[in-house]
Design an enzyme around this catalytic site. Structure first.
Site, PDB file in Angstrom:
ATOM      1  N   CYS A   1      30.898  -2.715 -19.353  1.00  0.00           N
ATOM      2  CA  CYS A   1      32.014  -1.804 -19.141  1.00  0.00           C
ATOM      3  C   CYS A   1      33.334  -2.436 -19.606  1.00  0.00           C
ATOM      4  CB  CYS A   1      32.044  -1.362 -17.676  1.00  0.00           C
ATOM      5  SG  CYS A   1      32.992   0.143 -17.419  1.00  0.00           S
TER       6      CYS A   1
ATOM      7  N   HIS B   1      26.420   0.437 -16.271  1.00  0.00           N
ATOM      8  CA  HIS B   1      26.402  -0.616 -15.250  1.00  0.00           C
ATOM      9  C   HIS B   1      24.988  -0.891 -14.735  1.00  0.00           C
ATOM     10  CE1 HIS B   1      30.708  -1.200 -14.569  1.00  0.00           C
ATOM     11  NE2 HIS B   1      30.858   0.093 -14.763  1.00  0.00           N
TER      12      HIS B   1
ATOM     13  N   GLU C   1      23.924  -3.425 -13.318  1.00  0.00           N
ATOM     14  CA  GLU C   1      23.960  -4.186 -12.057  1.00  0.00           C
ATOM     15  C   GLU C   1      23.998  -3.257 -10.853  1.00  0.00           C
ATOM     16  OE1 GLU C   1      26.418  -3.691 -14.097  1.00  0.00           O
ATOM     17  OE2 GLU C   1      28.388  -3.708 -13.134  1.00  0.00           O
TER      18      GLU C   1
END
Lengths: 79, 220
Positions: free
Chosen positions: B86, B196, B198
């Protein structure tokens, strides 16, 4: 010395902000507007009195930070 | 697999990234403040998401010129693995570690939702546990993820399998050319992506589709 620097998107690079402004101008009833492109403007005060040196430094400044030369052009005006 | 997460003012996803790295590698990543000039001895540097410097000038532009970036650039040139997510993708692209640029989303809106990601290259340090063409669910949250590069760069990316992730099934949230969601550098050690991963590795995230991406780090 004072420098005025304009940073603009290169031709062909999509400018959704310019497009939105274009749309808003239409909504306000302004006619005859073909295209709007948005850019950035910087004013820098320099200690230097040597125009050539200042120009070279500003060129470096534009390349290294003020403009992303992948997508933007820049113009330097010294006064 | 030792890692470091770089922290700039305005970054807000560093804990998510650190948690994901620790969950999979078993090592707590070092958190490195941007004014440091030397990285600790690590195998991977993660540049997380957020709004470094409030997105002033251009997203990632100021962070890309931070003191720590010189060491990241030098070590990346010698093979250090770098993952930018990002704002991290924007930062490493502004730093010249990846080609192209990330523009304002074509729809002008900040987009925060889930997309489908197609894995296009499984020979990278972040995708070696995946199968070619796998489609995973992954969240995005950005206002400027519209990837652009010149025709020559695009050809080089496409011809050499350097588009690692592509938005699939009509989920391109930002108008990125060729549905590009993530790319890798020529040497294969620097990956940048807008989504994302994660935030999609634990059951509490609602889905663990992206866990194998982090597990790929173990084999790399």
């Amino acid at each position: 010395m004072k420098a005025k620097i304009k940073v603009t998107l290169k031709n062909g690079v999509l400018d959704p902000q310019g497009k939105a402004i274009e749309g808003a101008l239409g909504s306000l009833g302004f006619s005859g507007i073909d295209h709007v492109r948005q850019g950035k403007y910087f004013e820098i005060d320099l200690k230097s009195t040597d125009k050539a040196k200042a120009k070279a430094q500003l060129d470096d400044i534009c390349k290294k930070l003020l403009a992303n030369t992948v997508i933007e052009n820049y113009e330097i005006e010294l006064a | 697999m030792k890692s470091a997460v770089i922290l700039f003012p305005g970054i807000n996803r560093e804990r998510d990234m650190a948690r994901a790295l620790e969950a999979v590698t078993g090592h707590k990543p070092a958190i490195v403040w941007h004014t440091e000039t030397t990285l600790p001895k690590v195998d991977l540097v993660a540049v997380p998401g957020g709004f470094s410097y409030g997105d002033y000038l251009r997203c990632g532009a100021i962070a890309a010129r931070s003191p720590i970036m010189a060491d990241i650039r030098a070590k990346a040139a010698r093979g250090l693995k770098v993952l930018g997510v990002c704002n991290g993708f924007q930062i490493i692209t502004e730093a010249g570690l990846l080609p192209g640029a990330l523009l304002r989303n074509s729809g002008l809106k900040f987009v925060c939702r889930e997309v489908k990601l197609k894995v296009e290259n499984t020979r990278t340090f972040f995708t070696n546990r995946m199968k070619q063409g796998d489609v995973v669910r992954c969240p995005v949250a950005h206002g400027e993820g519209n990837y652009i590069c010149d025709a020559e760069t695009l050809k080089a990316l496409e011809d050499n399998g350097r588009v690692v992730f592509r938005y699939a099934e009509g989920t391109n949230p930002n108008g990125a050319m060729s549905d590009i969601a993530g790319i890798v550098n020529e040497a294969g050690n620097v990956i940048g992506m807008m989504p994302h991963p994660e935030n999609m590795i634990e059951p509490l995230h609602g889905n663990t589709d992206c866990r194998p991406l982090f597990e790929s780090l173990l084999a790399a």
